[in-house]
Scaffold this motif. Sequence first.
Motif, PDB file in Angstrom:
ATOM      1  N   LEU A  67       0.816  -1.211   0.000  1.00  0.00           N
ATOM      2  CA  LEU A  67       0.000   0.000   0.000  1.00  0.00           C
ATOM      3  C   LEU A  67       0.853   1.266   0.000  1.00  0.00           C
ATOM      4  O   LEU A  67       0.494   2.262  -0.657  1.00  0.00           O
ATOM      5  CB  LEU A  67      -0.929   0.003   1.224  1.00  0.00           C
ATOM      6  CG  LEU A  67      -2.001  -1.093   1.238  1.00  0.00           C
ATOM      7  CD1 LEU A  67      -2.795  -1.036   2.540  1.00  0.00           C
ATOM      8  CD2 LEU A  67      -2.943  -0.946   0.043  1.00  0.00           C
ATOM      9  N   GLY A  68       1.967   1.247   0.704  1.00  0.00           N
ATOM     10  CA  GLY A  68       2.830   2.430   0.730  1.00  0.00           C
ATOM     11  C   GLY A  68       3.400   2.743  -0.642  1.00  0.00           C
ATOM     12  O   GLY A  68       3.394   3.901  -1.084  1.00  0.00           O
ATOM     13  N   LEU A  69       3.883   1.701  -1.338  1.00  0.00           N
ATOM     14  CA  LEU A  69       4.425   1.905  -2.676  1.00  0.00           C
ATOM     15  C   LEU A  69       3.332   2.378  -3.628  1.00  0.00           C
ATOM     16  O   LEU A  69       3.558   3.257  -4.466  1.00  0.00           O
ATOM     17  CB  LEU A  69       5.049   0.606  -3.183  1.00  0.00           C
ATOM     18  CG  LEU A  69       5.634   0.634  -4.602  1.00  0.00           C
ATOM     19  CD1 LEU A  69       6.705   1.704  -4.725  1.00  0.00           C
ATOM     20  CD2 LEU A  69       6.180  -0.737  -4.986  1.00  0.00           C
ATOM     21  N   GLY A  70       2.152   1.800  -3.475  1.00  0.00           N
ATOM     22  CA  GLY A  70       1.043   2.220  -4.321  1.00  0.00           C
ATOM     23  C   GLY A  70       0.698   3.679  -4.130  1.00  0.00           C
ATOM     24  O   GLY A  70       0.437   4.412  -5.098  1.00  0.00           O
ATOM     25  N   ALA A  71       0.694   4.150  -2.886  1.00  0.00           N
ATOM     26  CA  ALA A  71       0.415   5.554  -2.608  1.00  0.00           C
ATOM     27  C   ALA A  71       1.464   6.462  -3.239  1.00  0.00           C
ATOM     28  O   ALA A  71       1.143   7.536  -3.772  1.00  0.00           O
ATOM     29  CB  ALA A  71       0.345   5.784  -1.103  1.00  0.00           C
ATOM     30  N   LEU A  72       2.727   6.029  -3.189  1.00  0.00           N
ATOM     31  CA  LEU A  72       3.806   6.827  -3.792  1.00  0.00           C
ATOM     32  C   LEU A  72       3.642   6.919  -5.308  1.00  0.00           C
ATOM     33  O   LEU A  72       3.843   7.985  -5.905  1.00  0.00           O
ATOM     34  CB  LEU A  72       5.161   6.218  -3.445  1.00  0.00           C
ATOM     35  CG  LEU A  72       5.624   6.372  -1.996  1.00  0.00           C
ATOM     36  CD1 LEU A  72       6.938   5.627  -1.777  1.00  0.00           C
ATOM     37  CD2 LEU A  72       5.801   7.849  -1.646  1.00  0.00           C
ATOM     38  N   VAL A  73       3.271   5.798  -5.946  1.00  0.00           N
ATOM     39  CA  VAL A  73       3.077   5.816  -7.397  1.00  0.00           C
ATOM     40  C   VAL A  73       1.919   6.733  -7.773  1.00  0.00           C
ATOM     41  O   VAL A  73       2.019   7.538  -8.712  1.00  0.00           O
ATOM     42  CB  VAL A  73       2.833   4.385  -7.929  1.00  0.00           C
ATOM     43  CG1 VAL A  73       2.471   4.420  -9.418  1.00  0.00           C
ATOM     44  CG2 VAL A  73       4.053   3.510  -7.707  1.00  0.00           C
ATOM     45  N   LEU A  74       0.819   6.638  -7.046  1.00  0.00           N
ATOM     46  CA  LEU A  74      -0.330   7.505  -7.328  1.00  0.00           C
ATOM     47  C   LEU A  74       0.034   8.970  -7.112  1.00  0.00           C
ATOM     48  O   LEU A  74      -0.340   9.844  -7.918  1.00  0.00           O
ATOM     49  CB  LEU A  74      -1.513   7.117  -6.440  1.00  0.00           C
ATOM     50  CG  LEU A  74      -2.189   5.782  -6.763  1.00  0.00           C
ATOM     51  CD1 LEU A  74      -3.262   5.475  -5.725  1.00  0.00           C
ATOM     52  CD2 LEU A  74      -2.813   5.803  -8.151  1.00  0.00           C
ATOM     53  N   ALA A  75       0.752   9.256  -6.027  1.00  0.00           N
ATOM     54  CA  ALA A  75       1.158  10.635  -5.754  1.00  0.00           C
ATOM     55  C   ALA A  75       2.082  11.166  -6.849  1.00  0.00           C
ATOM     56  O   ALA A  75       1.986  12.334  -7.262  1.00  0.00           O
ATOM     57  CB  ALA A  75       1.836  10.721  -4.394  1.00  0.00           C
ATOM     58  N   ALA A  76       2.977  10.304  -7.342  1.00  0.00           N
ATOM     59  CA  ALA A  76       3.884  10.720  -8.415  1.00  0.00           C
ATOM     60  C   ALA A  76       3.110  11.059  -9.683  1.00  0.00           C
ATOM     61  O   ALA A  76       3.393  12.066 -10.360  1.00  0.00           O
ATOM     62  CB  ALA A  76       4.905   9.611  -8.694  1.00  0.00           C
ATOM     63  N   TRP A  77       2.120  10.244 -10.019  1.00  0.00           N
ATOM     64  CA  TRP A  77       1.290  10.529 -11.192  1.00  0.00           C
ATOM     65  C   TRP A  77       0.456  11.790 -10.987  1.00  0.00           C
ATOM     66  O   TRP A  77       0.196  12.543 -11.940  1.00  0.00           O
ATOM     67  CB  TRP A  77       0.395   9.344 -11.513  1.00  0.00           C
ATOM     68  CG  TRP A  77       1.065   8.302 -12.344  1.00  0.00           C
ATOM     69  CD1 TRP A  77       1.599   7.119 -11.925  1.00  0.00           C
ATOM     70  CD2 TRP A  77       1.297   8.362 -13.750  1.00  0.00           C
ATOM     71  NE1 TRP A  77       2.150   6.435 -12.982  1.00  0.00           N
ATOM     72  CE2 TRP A  77       1.976   7.171 -14.123  1.00  0.00           C
ATOM     73  CE3 TRP A  77       1.003   9.300 -14.740  1.00  0.00           C
ATOM     74  CZ2 TRP A  77       2.352   6.902 -15.438  1.00  0.00           C
ATOM     75  CZ3 TRP A  77       1.378   9.030 -16.054  1.00  0.00           C
ATOM     76  CH2 TRP A  77       2.040   7.856 -16.392  1.00  0.00           C
TER      77      TRP A  77
END
Length: 271
Positions: free
Chosen positions: A242-252
């Motif tokens: 979930l943490g990595l997913g949040a970072l990817v979404l935030a980057a996009w």
Amino acid sequence: MTTIPNTLTLGTARITYEIRSYFRAPDSVFFTFLFPVVMLALFSVAFASSSDIQAGTASVDYATYYLPGLVATGILLSGTQALGVDIAGERSDGTLKRLGGTPLPVLSYFIGKIGMVLVTTLVQTAILLAVSSLLFGVTLPTDASRWGTFAGVFLLGIATSSVLGIAISALPREGRRATATIVPIVLVLQFISGVYLPFMQLPDWLQGIASAFPLRWMASGMRSVFLPDAFASAEPGGSWQLGLGALVLAAWLVLGLVVCALTFRWNRKDG
């Protein structure tokens, strides 16, 4: 000079206008608003007699398994696809140019669009959850922490998908080509992001491509909400990440904001 309160007031008024316009377009209502519900019903009925899907010691029926991905798909359809096609059409038919000649701030216009996406996706998701529970017997979570995860993935997904929808609207050169340009992109992402096909059954290289885009992470985030914990073993790395997913979404989200700032104009000639 437009004040912040006036910008917010105009933006709020635009939300009502955008919602009315959205529901006056039958194609948008069916292919965006009702599409996840239709697909859930289709998969649930088609696989009603099939054995449950297992992961570790847990098993779920097909309606339960497909629900998380379709919730994520609804967010992407309402944000990226619907906004991309809608804004491209408004640019092509002169609506944006006319708005550019009014005192309406660009921020108010964006508030209207994103507010519309938030409201329609909330209603869409509520209908999807109600249909899955009442008609197909899906057991919804009762743990508050799971609903907290749901809210986080949902809101970050809405923000990211909406910003990307505004950004991708600059891609079609003509409004009539917007659907043919944007819909295939969204459709391919659905097939490679674990919405219709189990993610771990895809080739590693295709998983890698999908992992670079938001939908894969929205889908896995929603699976962490609606599927038993044992299904985390079926995810890459054996966890929900979930943490990595949040970072990817935030980057996009950040990337989309930059693209919007660089490309959005009331018309193509005023840049």
